[in-house]
Structures are given as structure tokens and as C-alpha cells.
Write an enzyme that holds these catalytic residues in place. Structure first.
Site, short mmCIF file in Angstrom:
data_model
loop_
_atom_site.label_atom_id
_atom_site.label_comp_id
_atom_site.label_asym_id
_atom_site.label_seq_id
_atom_site.Cartn_x
_atom_site.Cartn_y
_atom_site.Cartn_z
N SER A 163 30.51 32.51 38.45
CA SER A 163 31.02 31.22 38.91
C SER A 163 30.84 30.07 38.08
O SER A 163 30.90 30.33 36.53
CB SER A 163 30.74 30.79 40.22
N ASP B 212 39.51 35.88 46.03
CA ASP B 212 38.72 34.76 45.65
C ASP B 212 39.26 33.34 46.14
O ASP B 212 40.26 33.06 45.43
CB ASP B 212 38.08 34.80 44.33
N HIS C 198 34.60 35.74 46.42
CA HIS C 198 33.98 34.97 45.59
C HIS C 198 32.30 35.24 45.59
O HIS C 198 31.52 34.81 44.95
CB HIS C 198 34.22 33.42 45.45
#
Lengths: 275, 275
Positions: free
Chosen positions: B145, B222, B254
Site C-alpha cells: 500500500s 481491495d 487489501h
């Protein structure tokens, strides 16, 4: 049974559920990992993991690293909470009594008796819920520390329910350690004749051989070793002829970095217990 | 360098250190997993994992399940914190700015500039500290991320330092998403000409092929997919001939249940990048 979350993991699903427990008298949560084999509708070995002091239903799924081998071998993993929870539930004076510290027994003393009924919850209500909700082949039991005590005692008390049992750093003779004495006197009262029914070492001594084998892993740098007493459990097993594989590991401590290091062996142990 | 803890794990050691960072101007913590090969004194591949928003140096060691494969393959794992920490450090208005959200760049705006210097910290100070303190063979970079953004941008900006790079659900074109616009305008100011130096998609477009391959894994469930833009990074790689293995995974989200599911592949990717 209310689905709280469902997250894809190693081609299976890590789910969390909440259900209204009649035994506990409150909502209870648990985690379940369903491997691809279960999602495909095939019956699977179920392993219930009983966690230790201060833990909850999320500790095992996040920290124990069991999903990969469970995915590979087609094993369902169940992670119950460690006690009743909520504002109406009695709390202890410290982290080793009360919420997060149910000790997997049915309390008889006040103010604990109304909700602290983790033995009946695991062996009756949750057990049936799992059997009725998922495609179960057989059910094994494992646990860590207080949950290792839970795994050994519930399996020895209900060998008809649990077909295999293993533990990591279990409180193996609670009558002989401060944690156990405090928990039993708090939840069960002063009459120690009731305590022996919840002490793995006394239980195996009384019941003799019940399982083909029991696996226990113990780290030798475990700072709680004086609370755990695996030697006493080992001596009792030897005395009655209960096969026990007690592995003592140099360098390892009491935490989840140890648990993850032996977790694959535990899942395989339960799978192979019936091959 | 002060050793905060040292825990045995998969026959290696999961350690946490704190050191006084001159670059950051404050103490910084990081985690390091040393596999048995490193403990035996052999030089090892080092993988630095850059974590995402709200994470710290403990997130990766607890949740990513990388130690087992690192133990097997002899890989050292480094997990830095994601920002400066402490009472003297500016905090943001929300969890996507400030402590836990350093975005792996050197801030030029006030009040961030004094301590928010994560690019220099990772590429200079921590990099040297690792090289001088452990037996390093080569160093690769990965992240998730915001940390995936960090891995891609730091590797593309410093290809002399990092010999391989991979990412899981990275913020791959921060100029094109709310997280990136907020972070860049906060830390770098209104002049967008400075932003393109910290946007993986613009960087690969400008620099062309730097690596034999880049691995990115992206879950298709996600919920932050609109912040991540892997398609834009993929198009830029295709345009300049930078090989990219972008794997899109149905069902995955995610979080760390996804990360653990692909972590073994990432460690192997970095090992094989030099076989």
C-alpha cells in the site's frame, strides 16, 4: 449465526461469526478458516484452537500462521473467544482472572457462575453449531498456555468428542501453579476435590490411556515455565501408559513467534492421527 | 543501536532495535528477522519491507507470515517504522497524514520538514546501519500500500541501492489518487513539479527499464483499488519496456490475510531475481 467478516486467505476464507449463546447467556464470537476443500463442499478435519490469557478470537488467525498448512491439507480451523465478554460480565482484579481468562471450565462461584461456562460452551453449544453448520469429518483440539490447559482437560474429559489433542506450552498441572490455584479457587471455590476434574495431570492419572498420542511443544526460555509443569504431565502419562510426544525446544519463549514455529507440525499431527 | 527484544522464531531470531536517527532527529525502531544462515555468519539477501498507513515496525513481523520462508531460504527481513514518532512530531488531521503515514519521502513543508525524512532515513541511514551491522549479500525492497509506493519509488530513484523490487497493492500512481494528492500537497507543497519525483508511474515513464522484472500482487476485492491504480503503472511499464508481473487476484482484499497469502511468492521472487 451472524457473519461479521469474510476475508479471502490462501484460496480459502477467514471468517468471523457472532451468535447468541444460550450457554453463556450472551453473544459470543469465533473465527473460522475454511480451506478450499471445505469451500468445495468436502468434509474436513476440524481443529479447534483454544487461546491463552488475554487473547480473543482474532489472536490465532492473526498471529499463529496456521492458514497456509490448513489450506494445503484441507483443515478447518476454529478460534473461539477465551471468555464471556460485555458490561454485564464480571471482571477480575488482574489479567489472569475474568474477561479473557475463562479457563475453559464452568464456574460454580459467584459472580462468575452466570456467564463463565466455557467448558459447556465449547463442548456442547459451539461443538454442535460447528457440526450443524459446516461439513465436519472429525474434530480435534489444540491450544496454547491457558488454552493448552483447556485442550488437554476438555479432550481428557470428553474423549468421545475430540479425536486428537495437542498443546503448546500448556498449563499442564494447574493445581500446582499460581495461575491455576487462583483460577480454580475463584471459579470453583475452596473445595479442592472439584479442582482435580480440571487438572490435566490428575485427569490423565485417573483416566489412563485415551489417545494414541498427544503432542506437546514447550520452549525452554519460556518465562512462565514455573506455571506450566510439563514434567508433571509427562510423569503422569508415563505412569499410566498414555503415549506423549513432549518436545522441549531450546531458545523458544512463550509467545506467538514460538507458536508459529511449531504450528505446521501441530496441524500435521492432527491430520496424521487418523491416517 | 539498542536491542529491545530478541525472540527465537523458526530457528532464527526476530529482533527489534532502537537507534538514534540523525536523519530523523529522533529515536527510530525497526524489526529484523535473522534466519539460521545469518546466525551462522553467512552473508544473506536482505529484504526491507515498507509497511502501509497506520502500521509500525511490528506489523510485518506479526502479520505477514514471512519468517518461515525466510528461515528456509536464508533471507534477512527488515521492517522499519512508517514515520517519525513522538510528542515533538507533528500529527495529521486524520490517519492518512502524519505519524504512521510518512509516505517514504523527505518533506519540504512545515511543520513536517524537521522530522519527516523517511526517504533519506531508509536509503541512507538505515541502509548503512544494516550494511555495517549484519552480513549483507545484497538488498531488495518490497512494501504494501503506502509502503508499496515507497518500495517502487525508492527502488526506481535508487536502483544502485536496491537490486530487486516488489509490491503488494501499492499506491502506484499517487498523483492520481486522493491519498497521494493529500500527502504530496501536505509534505511537498503546491508545486506539482516536485510530485512527479515520488510517483512510481511517472518515475518508470521517465527512467525506462531498470530492473529485470518487478512483481506486483493486487487483490480485486481491495476496497482501496481507486487509490492504487496498478493499471496506470502497468501501462507505463509496457510503454517503456520495463518487465512487470502484475498478478490480479480475484476475491482478495487489501489486508494482511491477502499479504500472507502471497508473501512466500515475494520472498522467492527476490531470491530468484539473482539466481
Amino acid at each position: 449465526m451472524q457473519l461479521l467478516s469474510n476475508t479471502h486467505c490462501f484460496s480459502g476464507e477467514q471468517r468471523f461469526y457472532q451468535h447468541d449463546s444460550k450457554v453463556i447467556g450472551l453473544p459470543m464470537k469465533f473465527g473460522i478458516y475454511l480451506p478450499p476443500k471445505a469451500l468445495a463442499g468436502e468434509r474436513c478435519l476440524v481443529l479447534i484452537y483454544l487461546a491463552g490469557l488475554t487473547c480473543n478470537e482474532e489472536t490465532f488467525p492473526i498471529k499463529a500462521h496456521a492458514q497456509q498448512i490448513a489450506s494445503d491439507l484441507g483443515v478447518i480451523l476454529i478460534s473461539p473467544d477465551t471468555s464471556p465478554r460485555g458490561e454485564s460480565v464480571a471482571v477480575g482484579d488482574y489479567w489472569d482472572i475474568g474477561q479473557g481468562a475463562g479457563f475453559y471450565l464452568d464456574a460454580t462461584e459467584q459472580p462468575w457462575a452466570p456467564h463463565y461456562r466455557m467448558e459447556s460452551y465449547i463442548t456442547s453449544e459451539l461443538y454442535s453449531l460447528i457440526q450443524n453448520s459446516f461439513a465436519v469429518q472429525r474434530i480435534g483440539l489444540m491450544g496454547h498456555s491457558m488454552g493448552g490447559h483447556g485442550a488437554l482437560t476438555l479432550a481428557l474429559r470428553h474423549p468421545d468428542l475430540f479425536r486428537s489433542v495437542s498443546a503448546i506450552a500448556p498449563i499442564a498441572a494447574p493445581i500446582d501453579c499460581p495461575w491455576g490455584i487462583k483460577a480454580f479457587s475463584t471459579y470453583l471455590g475452596a473445595d479442592q476435590s472439584t479442582w482435580i476434574e480440571h487438572d490435566a495431570t490428575r485427569l490423565v492419572q485417573a483416566k489412563g490411556k485415551l489417545f494414541n498420542n498427544i503432542l506437546i511443544d514447550q520452549g525452554l526460555e519460556d518465562k512462565f515455565l514455573n506455571q506450566l509443569n510439563p514434567d508433571l504431565f509427562e510423569a503422569a502419562c508415563t505412569h499410566v501408559g498414555q503415549p506423549l510426544q513432549l518436545r522441549r525446544h531450546a531458545h523458544y519463549d512463550h509467545g506467538y513467534y514460538f507458536i508459529q514455529s511449531v504450528m505446521t507440525d501441530h496441524v500435521i499431527f492432527h491430520v496424521e492421527a487418523f491416517v
